[in-house]
Design an enzyme around this catalytic site. Structure first.
Site, PDB file in Angstrom:
ATOM      1  N   TRP A  31      -5.390  20.610 -24.710  1.00  0.00           N
ATOM      2  CA  TRP A  31      -4.780  19.557 -25.057  1.00  0.00           C
ATOM      3  C   TRP A  31      -5.564  18.213 -25.101  1.00  0.00           C
ATOM      4  CZ3 TRP A  31      -5.160  15.163 -21.378  1.00  0.00           C
ATOM      5  CH2 TRP A  31      -3.655  13.895 -22.117  1.00  0.00           C
ATOM      6  N   SER A  97      -8.183  25.642 -22.253  1.00  0.00           N
ATOM      7  CA  SER A  97      -6.266  24.884 -21.094  1.00  0.00           C
ATOM      8  C   SER A  97      -5.199  25.093 -21.425  1.00  0.00           C
ATOM      9  CB  SER A  97      -7.150  23.535 -22.034  1.00  0.00           C
ATOM     10  OG  SER A  97      -6.839  22.324 -20.415  1.00  0.00           O
ATOM     11  N   THR A  98      -4.697  24.326 -21.833  1.00  0.00           N
ATOM     12  CA  THR A  98      -3.176  24.266 -22.422  1.00  0.00           C
ATOM     13  C   THR A  98      -2.987  25.392 -23.201  1.00  0.00           C
ATOM     14  OG1 THR A  98      -3.097  22.250 -21.649  1.00  0.00           O
ATOM     15  CG2 THR A  98      -1.277  23.360 -23.539  1.00  0.00           C
ATOM     16  N   ALA A 124     -10.795  28.588 -19.071  1.00  0.00           N
ATOM     17  CA  ALA A 124     -10.672  27.415 -18.387  1.00  0.00           C
ATOM     18  C   ALA A 124      -8.625  27.099 -17.982  1.00  0.00           C
ATOM     19  CB  ALA A 124     -11.095  26.007 -18.489  1.00  0.00           C
ATOM     20  N   ASP A 229     -15.750  23.226 -12.547  1.00  0.00           N
ATOM     21  CA  ASP A 229     -13.784  21.760 -13.184  1.00  0.00           C
ATOM     22  C   ASP A 229     -13.421  21.320 -12.980  1.00  0.00           C
ATOM     23  OD1 ASP A 229     -11.825  22.041 -15.154  1.00  0.00           O
ATOM     24  OD2 ASP A 229     -12.012  23.564 -16.099  1.00  0.00           O
ATOM     25  N   HIS A 258     -15.064  21.650 -17.500  1.00  0.00           N
ATOM     26  CA  HIS A 258     -14.157  21.632 -18.602  1.00  0.00           C
ATOM     27  C   HIS A 258     -14.438  22.846 -20.071  1.00  0.00           C
ATOM     28  CE1 HIS A 258      -9.880  22.783 -19.166  1.00  0.00           C
ATOM     29  NE2 HIS A 258      -9.948  22.481 -19.773  1.00  0.00           N
TER      30      HIS A 258
END
Length: 278
Positions: A31, A97-98, A124, A229, A258
């Site tokens: 994201w 991530s997302t 991450a 992160d 991140h």
């Protein structure tokens, strides 16, 4: 440009490079970015002879600016539409991530049941659950995500600039080597997408409990995260993922941020390749 149209009429943009006979690697972005965030990985793995595929999440990048479905179930279903359209088998799914949440939901609910997945990589990644609850006391307070929503609604361009130039890549750390082009590229990707998709996506990545998704996955999974992160705390993410997954390998990178897939692409690419080739 190549698109798949989902059951609810959403156009999902995707890239598909390499021989159709090669093992496919599917990349899932974070994201509020797009498949362009995987440039360093797409080029690297393509050069190693893999077929590389990356799509833009609904409301992100070149996919439809649709007003509905900004949740993990739709994200995973959209991925399944791309995978089935291309008839991908023995695939590696890599999510950041997302996108890591998207991988977990897709693999657990679509990919493994269909027999289409060989391995997965979580980088991450947001699972099992980011937000603080009674059952997840070490999570991030909801006030933090409310602040994200407030800042995005007030001035999305300014908010995205602050994220990219600060915590995402660790450019706010003393001694960091700041890259203005990297910041600009992050901002460009974000601003290409839909403000509504980004706003509603905050709830999707922060409040979706994916404990059961992780428990359901049986294929080998590589879990990667940096211990610096500032976006997704690794103790509430990678360490818990490793505990919940039945067949995982964990690697924590000292001092990595991140956005390490960009700032430390050479290290990450080599480690992911080694895992795929095991």
């Amino acid at each position: 440009m190549a698109f798949v149209i989902t059951e609810d009429g959403t156009e999902i943009y995707f890239k598909d490079w390499g021989s159709k006979d090669a093992q496919p690697i599917v990349f899932h972005h974070g994201w509020p970015l797009s498949s362009d965030d995987w440039d360093a990985q797409l080029l690297f793995f393509h050069s190693k002879g893999f077929r590389v595929i990356a799509s833009d999440r609904r409301g992100h990048g070149r996919s439809s600016d649709i007003g509905t479905g900004h949740d993990m179930d739709h994200y995973a279903s959209d991925v399944s539409a791309v995978v089935e359209h291309l008839d991908l088998k023995n695939a590696i799914h890599i999510g950041h991530s997302t996108g890591g949440g998207q991988v977990a939901r897709y693999v657990a609910q679509h990919g493994e049941p269909q027999g289409r997945v060989a391995k997965a990589v979580l980088v991450a990644a947001v699972p099992p659950l980011m937000v603080q609850t009674d059952a997840n006391p070490d999570g991030t307070p909801i006030s933090v995500f409310d602040g994200f929503r407030e800042a995005l609604a007030a001035n999305r361009a300014e908010f995205f600039q602050a994220v990219a130039s600060g915590p995402f890549y660790g450019f706010n750390r003393d001694g960091a080597t700041i890259s203005d082009p990297v910041i600009t590229n992050w901002w460009r990707q974000g601003m290409t997408g839909s403000a509504l998709a980004h706003y509603e996506g905050i709830k999707a990545f922060s409040e979706t409990d994916q404990t059961d998704d992780l428990k359901a996955i049986s294929v080998p999974v590589l879990v990667l995260q940096g211990d610096d992160d500032q976006v997704v705390p690794y103790k509430d993410a990678a360490l818990k993922q490793h505990e919940l997954l039945s067949n995982s390998t964990l690697k924590i990178y000292e001092g990595y941020p991140h956005g390490m897939l960009t700032t430390q692409a050479d290290v990450l690419n080599a480690d992911i390749l080694a895992f795929i080739q095991e």
